[in-house]
Design a protein around this motif. Structure first.
Motif, PDB file in Angstrom:
ATOM      1  N   ALA A  49      32.795  43.707  55.268  1.00  0.00           N
ATOM      2  CA  ALA A  49      31.890  44.026  56.370  1.00  0.00           C
ATOM      3  C   ALA A  49      32.649  44.664  57.534  1.00  0.00           C
ATOM      4  O   ALA A  49      32.168  45.624  58.161  1.00  0.00           O
ATOM      5  N   GLY A  50      33.839  44.142  57.827  1.00  0.00           N
ATOM      6  CA  GLY A  50      34.636  44.736  58.903  1.00  0.00           C
ATOM      7  C   GLY A  50      35.078  46.144  58.579  1.00  0.00           C
ATOM      8  O   GLY A  50      34.988  47.053  59.417  1.00  0.00           O
ATOM      9  N   VAL A  51      35.538  46.346  57.330  1.00  0.00           N
ATOM     10  CA  VAL A  51      36.007  47.676  56.937  1.00  0.00           C
ATOM     11  C   VAL A  51      34.861  48.680  56.903  1.00  0.00           C
ATOM     12  O   VAL A  51      34.948  49.789  57.453  1.00  0.00           O
ATOM     13  N   LEU A  52      33.754  48.289  56.276  1.00  0.00           N
ATOM     14  CA  LEU A  52      32.621  49.216  56.153  1.00  0.00           C
ATOM     15  C   LEU A  52      31.971  49.469  57.508  1.00  0.00           C
ATOM     16  O   LEU A  52      31.498  50.581  57.779  1.00  0.00           O
ATOM     17  N   GLY A  53      31.919  48.453  58.358  1.00  0.00           N
ATOM     18  CA  GLY A  53      31.362  48.649  59.698  1.00  0.00           C
ATOM     19  C   GLY A  53      32.187  49.629  60.508  1.00  0.00           C
ATOM     20  O   GLY A  53      31.643  50.519  61.182  1.00  0.00           O
ATOM     21  N   GLY A  86      39.845  42.958  62.824  1.00  0.00           N
ATOM     22  CA  GLY A  86      39.261  41.625  62.976  1.00  0.00           C
ATOM     23  C   GLY A  86      38.551  41.158  61.725  1.00  0.00           C
ATOM     24  O   GLY A  86      38.625  39.979  61.356  1.00  0.00           O
ATOM     25  N   GLY A  87      37.848  42.067  61.044  1.00  0.00           N
ATOM     26  CA  GLY A  87      37.155  41.693  59.815  1.00  0.00           C
ATOM     27  C   GLY A  87      38.119  41.282  58.721  1.00  0.00           C
ATOM     28  O   GLY A  87      37.909  40.268  58.035  1.00  0.00           O
ATOM     29  N   VAL A  88      39.192  42.065  58.536  1.00  0.00           N
ATOM     30  CA  VAL A  88      40.182  41.727  57.511  1.00  0.00           C
ATOM     31  C   VAL A  88      40.863  40.410  57.852  1.00  0.00           C
ATOM     32  O   VAL A  88      41.070  39.547  56.970  1.00  0.00           O
TER      33      VAL A  88
END
Length: 376
Positions: free
Chosen positions: A185-189, A156-158
């Protein structure tokens, strides 16, 4: 298991193709009569529905053939996969607005499939947990919400980041860092959620229905195997009763639960609850043999093979399960050394069985309690 990566790759590639088709038709240059988001949604709807069918039709056919109704728990993985399909379709659509579709569509399809499917071969483990390639789910298990949230967050972030590049808000030079921040933010989260997970992600166990019967011990099996529940309970009770009469040490369990029935209940650590592989005990005496082996518990973690086999053969003889003992030894493989060892074991057990009940109890307790290098 293999269909998740296929569905994601197809969604991304078709999203690229449909977006490129609209761009080639110069649709975005026409004065708008409808919202561009509605146009994108209308174009992506068939893509998403097609990829949803890839995920849903095979399990639906299996459920229909077995006459099994889905439960809420069983819908958790497909629901997460459906959300991730939407995210991949959006990401592909956004990429298609910048890249030539004839080249980008097949490249995105292969790259997306490889990026998801091959996470099972890499370490650390977190890439596989955030990829959306769900696997290794056992009987009566369901991934926890945090387990399915991690891949949804990454995809979802990507997708949101790429969609910001496509959205007609502000200059592209401003949208680019914002889009990068959202995708990061999506990847790191997702990575933060899954970085400490072992090979198996957080999973709730024991969610399959269980049936129980009997007392002393009470035996519990998954409902799919409840047809042999009475036999298993009878074999367990007879084996325990025979061993107690023969002087086997240790208290009998209050209940015996299949290992697939979930985590041990509170208080199970003191030996009141035994967990055995009862689902695999589909032949007479298999369950009784497992109970016998579990009841004859050695004090030491590492026991010489000859000593363990002597105790088990003695227990199998007393409980009428010698054939099961022999099958177990045959499964271990027949070698000249194993044949000599079993010959010594049989000779020792014959001598023990010829002794008085009191002498047999003394031998059993001494054998179970002595450790290698100690004086029995």
């Amino acid at each position: 298991m293999v269909l998740y990566a296929l569905a994601y790759a197809a969604a991304a590639a078709l999203g690229v193709w449909e977006s490129g088709r609209l761009r080639k038709a110069r649709l975005w240059e026409i004065p708008p009569s409808r919202s561009r988001y509605r146009v994108a949604a209308n174009v992506l709807l068939p893509v998403v529905l097609l990829c949803w069918l890839v995920l849903l039709v095979p399990p639906a056919v299996s459920l229909a053939r077995s006459g099994t109704a889905p439960t809420l728990d069983s819908l958790r993985l497909p629901a997460a996969g459906m959300l991730i399909v939407v995210a991949h379709a959006i990401a592909g659509f956004a990429l298609g607005s910048f890249l030539p579709r004839l080249i980008a569509a097949p490249v995105v399809a292969v790259a997306d499939w490889v990026a998801v499917a091959f996470t099972r071969t890499v370490q650390p483990y977190w890439p596989r947990h955030v990829s959306g390639q769900f696997s290794d789910v056992g009987y009566g298990e369901v991934p926890r919400l945090v387990t399915v949230a991690a891949p949804v967050l990454l995809a979802g972030g990507v997708a949101a980041g790429l969609a910001l590049l496509w959205a007609p808000f502000g200059p592209r030079l401003l949208r680019a860092p914002v889009a990068l921040a959202v995708a990061a933010a999506g990847v790191l989260g997702a990575q933060h959620l899954a970085r400490d997970w072992p090979h198996t992600p957080p999973t709730a166990t024991g969610r399959a229905p269980v049936d129980c019967t009997g007392e002393h011990p009470r035996v519990c099996l998954p409902r799919v195997a409840s047809g042999r529940l009475a036999r298993v309970q009878r074999e367990a009770a007879e084996a325990l009763s025979t061993l107690r009469a023969a002087g086997a040490p240790g208290a009998a369990p209050e209940s015996i639960v299949d290992v697939l029935a979930g985590p041990a209940e509170a208080g199970g650590g003191d030996g009141r609850v035994w967990r055995l592989s009862l689902m695999s005990a589909d032949r007479p005496h298999e369950a009784g043999y497992q109970v016998m082996v579990r009841a004859l518990e050695f004090r030491c973690a590492h026991v010489p093979t000859a000593r363990a086999h002597s105790v088990w053969l003695w227990g199998a003889t007393r409980t009428g399960q010698v054939d099961m003992y022999r099958e177990g030894r045959e499964r271990e493989g027949a070698t000249a050394e194993s044949a000599r060892l079993e010959s010594r074991v049989r000779a020792e057990v014959r001598d023990v069985l010829a002794k008085s009940p009191a002498a047999q109890r003394s031998w059993l307790r001494s054998t179970l309690n002595s450790c290698p290098g100690s004086v029995a």
